[in-house]
Motif scaffolding. Structure first.
Motif, mmCIF file in Angstrom:
data_model
loop_
_atom_site.group_PDB
_atom_site.id
_atom_site.type_symbol
_atom_site.label_atom_id
_atom_site.label_comp_id
_atom_site.label_asym_id
_atom_site.label_seq_id
_atom_site.Cartn_x
_atom_site.Cartn_y
_atom_site.Cartn_z
ATOM 1 N N ASP A 20 -42.039 20.578 -46.652
ATOM 2 C CA ASP A 20 -40.831 21.362 -46.367
ATOM 3 C C ASP A 20 -41.136 22.856 -46.354
ATOM 4 O OD1 ASP A 20 -41.269 21.379 -49.155
ATOM 5 O OD2 ASP A 20 -39.140 21.670 -49.583
ATOM 6 N N VAL A 21 -42.063 23.290 -47.200
ATOM 7 C CA VAL A 21 -42.440 24.706 -47.232
ATOM 8 C C VAL A 21 -43.212 25.071 -45.968
ATOM 9 C CG1 VAL A 21 -43.810 26.446 -48.450
ATOM 10 C CG2 VAL A 21 -42.414 24.812 -49.742
ATOM 11 N N ALA A 22 -44.126 24.200 -45.535
ATOM 12 C CA ALA A 22 -44.859 24.447 -44.297
ATOM 13 C C ALA A 22 -43.902 24.495 -43.114
ATOM 14 C CB ALA A 22 -45.915 23.368 -44.085
ATOM 15 N N GLY A 23 -42.900 23.621 -43.117
ATOM 16 C CA GLY A 23 -41.913 23.635 -42.051
ATOM 17 C C GLY A 23 -41.102 24.912 -42.040
ATOM 18 N N TYR A 24 -40.724 25.385 -43.221
ATOM 19 C CA TYR A 24 -39.978 26.637 -43.323
ATOM 20 C C TYR A 24 -40.808 27.804 -42.803
ATOM 21 C CZ TYR A 24 -38.193 30.852 -45.626
ATOM 22 O OH TYR A 24 -37.748 32.126 -45.886
ATOM 23 N N LEU A 25 -42.090 27.838 -43.143
ATOM 24 C CA LEU A 25 -42.960 28.927 -42.727
ATOM 25 C C LEU A 25 -43.226 28.904 -41.224
ATOM 26 C CD1 LEU A 25 -44.966 31.257 -43.186
ATOM 27 C CD2 LEU A 25 -46.662 29.555 -43.892
ATOM 28 N N ASP A 167 -35.870 22.893 -41.043
ATOM 29 C CA ASP A 167 -35.248 23.093 -42.353
ATOM 30 C C ASP A 167 -34.077 22.140 -42.563
ATOM 31 O OD1 ASP A 167 -37.076 25.094 -42.669
ATOM 32 O OD2 ASP A 167 -35.643 26.743 -42.448
ATOM 33 N N LEU A 168 -33.323 21.852 -41.501
ATOM 34 C CA LEU A 168 -32.215 20.907 -41.627
ATOM 35 C C LEU A 168 -32.722 19.509 -41.950
ATOM 36 C CD1 LEU A 168 -29.957 22.022 -38.626
ATOM 37 C CD2 LEU A 168 -29.575 22.453 -41.054
ATOM 38 N N ARG A 169 -33.793 19.116 -41.284
ATOM 39 C CA ARG A 169 -34.338 17.769 -41.536
ATOM 40 C C ARG A 169 -34.866 17.636 -42.955
ATOM 41 N NH1 ARG A 169 -36.707 18.814 -36.252
ATOM 42 N NH2 ARG A 169 -35.460 17.747 -34.656
ATOM 43 N N SER A 170 -35.488 18.705 -43.465
ATOM 44 C CA SER A 170 -36.063 18.629 -44.820
ATOM 45 C C SER A 170 -35.043 18.965 -45.904
ATOM 46 C CB SER A 170 -37.253 19.582 -44.938
ATOM 47 O OG SER A 170 -36.827 20.942 -44.923
ATOM 48 N N GLY A 171 -33.857 19.452 -45.484
ATOM 49 C CA GLY A 171 -32.885 19.921 -46.476
ATOM 50 C C GLY A 171 -33.458 21.073 -47.281
ATOM 51 N N PHE A 172 -34.124 22.015 -46.593
ATOM 52 C CA PHE A 172 -34.899 23.042 -47.294
ATOM 53 C C PHE A 172 -34.051 23.830 -48.284
ATOM 54 C CE2 PHE A 172 -36.775 27.248 -47.830
ATOM 55 C CZ PHE A 172 -38.019 26.867 -48.334
ATOM 56 N N THR A 173 -34.583 23.917 -49.486
ATOM 57 C CA THR A 173 -33.929 24.625 -50.587
ATOM 58 C C THR A 173 -34.997 25.378 -51.364
ATOM 59 O OG1 THR A 173 -32.369 22.789 -50.767
ATOM 60 C CG2 THR A 173 -32.420 24.354 -52.598
ATOM 61 N N LEU A 174 -34.671 26.582 -51.798
ATOM 62 C CA LEU A 174 -35.644 27.374 -52.541
ATOM 63 C C LEU A 174 -35.861 26.808 -53.941
ATOM 64 C CD1 LEU A 174 -34.593 30.982 -51.562
ATOM 65 C CD2 LEU A 174 -36.752 29.861 -50.988
ATOM 66 N N PRO A 175 -37.113 26.591 -54.334
ATOM 67 C CA PRO A 175 -37.388 26.153 -55.700
ATOM 68 C C PRO A 175 -37.198 27.303 -56.686
ATOM 69 C CG PRO A 175 -39.433 26.529 -54.536
ATOM 70 C CD PRO A 175 -38.336 26.718 -53.529
ATOM 71 N N ALA A 176 -37.109 26.975 -57.950
ATOM 72 C CA ALA A 176 -36.812 27.977 -58.983
ATOM 73 C C ALA A 176 -37.889 29.051 -59.079
ATOM 74 C CB ALA A 176 -36.642 27.288 -60.336
ATOM 75 N N VAL A 193 -29.317 25.639 -54.026
ATOM 76 C CA VAL A 193 -28.523 24.414 -54.151
ATOM 77 C C VAL A 193 -28.871 23.469 -53.010
ATOM 78 C CG1 VAL A 193 -26.202 23.427 -54.188
ATOM 79 C CG2 VAL A 193 -26.648 25.627 -55.310
ATOM 80 N N ALA A 194 -29.420 22.312 -53.353
ATOM 81 C CA ALA A 194 -29.818 21.338 -52.334
ATOM 82 C C ALA A 194 -28.606 20.575 -51.816
ATOM 83 C CB ALA A 194 -30.832 20.365 -52.924
ATOM 84 N N GLU A 195 -28.627 20.314 -50.508
ATOM 85 C CA GLU A 195 -27.569 19.532 -49.879
ATOM 86 C C GLU A 195 -28.189 18.837 -48.682
ATOM 87 O OE1 GLU A 195 -23.489 20.643 -47.620
ATOM 88 O OE2 GLU A 195 -23.692 21.499 -49.626
ATOM 89 N N ALA A 196 -28.233 17.515 -48.711
ATOM 90 C CA ALA A 196 -28.932 16.753 -47.684
ATOM 91 C C ALA A 196 -28.444 17.117 -46.288
ATOM 92 C CB ALA A 196 -28.744 15.258 -47.926
ATOM 93 N N GLY A 197 -29.411 17.287 -45.367
ATOM 94 C CA GLY A 197 -29.070 17.552 -43.979
ATOM 95 C C GLY A 197 -28.662 18.974 -43.679
ATOM 96 N N THR A 198 -28.800 19.858 -44.670
ATOM 97 C CA THR A 198 -28.470 21.264 -44.443
ATOM 98 C C THR A 198 -29.611 22.140 -44.951
ATOM 99 O OG1 THR A 198 -27.404 21.726 -46.576
ATOM 100 C CG2 THR A 198 -26.035 20.718 -44.870
ATOM 101 N N SER A 199 -29.612 23.378 -44.503
ATOM 102 C CA SER A 199 -30.574 24.365 -44.984
ATOM 103 C C SER A 199 -29.871 25.302 -45.945
ATOM 104 C CB SER A 199 -31.144 25.157 -43.805
ATOM 105 O OG SER A 199 -31.712 26.378 -44.242
ATOM 106 N N ALA A 200 -30.397 25.426 -47.152
ATOM 107 C CA ALA A 200 -29.801 26.335 -48.129
ATOM 108 C C ALA A 200 -29.892 27.785 -47.653
ATOM 109 C CB ALA A 200 -30.491 26.179 -49.485
#
Length: 366
Positions: A20-25, A167-176, A193-200
């Motif tokens: 998911d991080v590689a996808g975001y980048l 990001d939508l497919r992975s439900g990308f959310t920032l880790p702490a 805040v994670a939410e399936a099918g959405t990008s935080a």
């Protein structure tokens, strides 16, 4: 063996990062047409070398807004460097300093602005988004001025974050561990805040970015800081002319690395009309798709004063920390010098559009 070319770092970084991080980048907006175009447009432009020119020494040093650079190369603003390596922005700013490059820190950096400044040994700018909470923006501007940042780069192509399907497919959310530590935690809460099918990231922008700002609002910011103001995200002659009229100090021709409106031109294709509209009245920078020193040379030949590099710096950071990021910047500088020698242009002043041949365009594919 150390990677020999900047693109070699892409696969090495991907192997170091969660999917998911590689996808975001590496991802872009929409069908990623503009993402692909940023690179392919450079490769379509041939060079016209001149021979029997004294190129024993090729000088790459330059100045930008009064600051000295070893070459007209800088690190584009990118958020959350600790997503990619524990060194985070400390690693990348040290790499930029060692390479004599400009470093543009993101307001969503995962390292304190003062700590970044303390580790910097070269020119340093701060990138801003215009939040609904103007007090938060002003607080950042004040801290940047106090820490010694040399300019502000206001991103103007992001009234909201575009739909990025990776990001939508992975439900990308920032880790702490990758927080925007320079912005109040309450303003950043949605991004964690994670939410399936959405990008935080997308949800956070809808909540916090101010889509109502206009050219008239620039005066409000200019009245509250003495720092030079550069606008990032200009792609047209019309907006470049308005930027000059509103007294800004520089322009960054950028399509957000293909991460905003999909279908806009590659930045190297948008660059000529912006340069021509400005007419030398202020510095023009460009980012997006730069992977080789020849790419840097092409942008300079069109009329850019400095070229900013984004993803490749983070590829280097992900693979080998400060050393990897520094190697990316150093490789680009060495390749630029080589390209200057082989095109018969010993100084940056010799780089103009006569260096460039007619682009061999093939249609960009969706």
């Amino acid at each position: 063996m150390k990677p020999l070319r900047v693109p070699d770092y892409a696969d090495l970084a991907r192997s170091c990062l969660a999917a998911d991080v590689a996808g975001y980048l590496n991802g872009g907006a929409g069908a990623e047409w503009t993402l692909r175009a940023n690179e392919s447009a450079y490769s379509a432009i041939p060079l016209r070398p001149r021979v029997l020119t004294d190129v024993e020494r090729c000088a790459t040093a330059t100045t930008l807004l009064g600051a000295d650079l070893a070459a007209p190369i800088g690190v584009a603003p990118m958020a959350y460097h600790r997503l990619f390596h524990p060194d985070g922005e400390i690693g990348t700013v040290r790499a930029a300093g060692a390479a004599g490059a400009l470093f543009v820190a993101s307001m969503f950096a995962s390292t304190d602005l003062a700590e970044i400044a303390a580790a910097a040994t070269g020119p340093l700018w701060l990138q801003l988004y215009w939040l609904r909470d103007r007090g938060a923006v002003l607080e950042l501007v004040g801290r940047a001025a106090e820490a010694g940042y040399g300019a502000l780069a206001l991103t103007v192509d992001t009234p909201r974050v575009a739909r990025r399907y990776r990001d939508l497919r992975s439900g990308f959310t920032l880790p702490a561990h990758a927080r925007a530590v320079n912005v109040d935690a309450a303003l950043m809460a949605t991004s964690h805040v994670a939410e399936a099918g959405t990008s935080a990231i997308e949800r956070h922008s809808l909540e916090r970015f101010d889509p109502r700002i206009t050219w008239a609002d620039l005066a409000w910011l200019r009245e509250r800081t003495a720092l030079p103001l550069v606008l990032k995200g200009i792609l047209t002659a019309e907006d470049a002319e308005l930027a000059v009229r509103h007294g800004v100090d520089g322009i960054i021709v950028s399509n957000h690395g293909g991460r905003q409106l999909d279908g806009v031109p590659a930045t190297i294709d948008a660059l000529p009309e912006v340069v021509d509209a400005v007419g030398g009245g202020l510095p023009v920078l460009v980012d997006g798709g730069v992977r080789t020193g020849s790419d840097v040379l092409k942008a300079l030949a069109v009329g850019a004063d400095t070229v900013l590099v984004g993803r490749p710096v983070l590829w280097g950071l992900a693979h080998a920390g400060t050393e990897g990021a520094q190697d990316v910047l150093q490789t680009l500088r060495e390749e630029l010098e080589e390209a200057m020698a082989l095109t018969g242009r010993p100084t940056l002043a010799h780089l103009d559009r006569s260096v460039l041949g007619t682009p061999n365009r093939t249609p960009y594919h969706h």
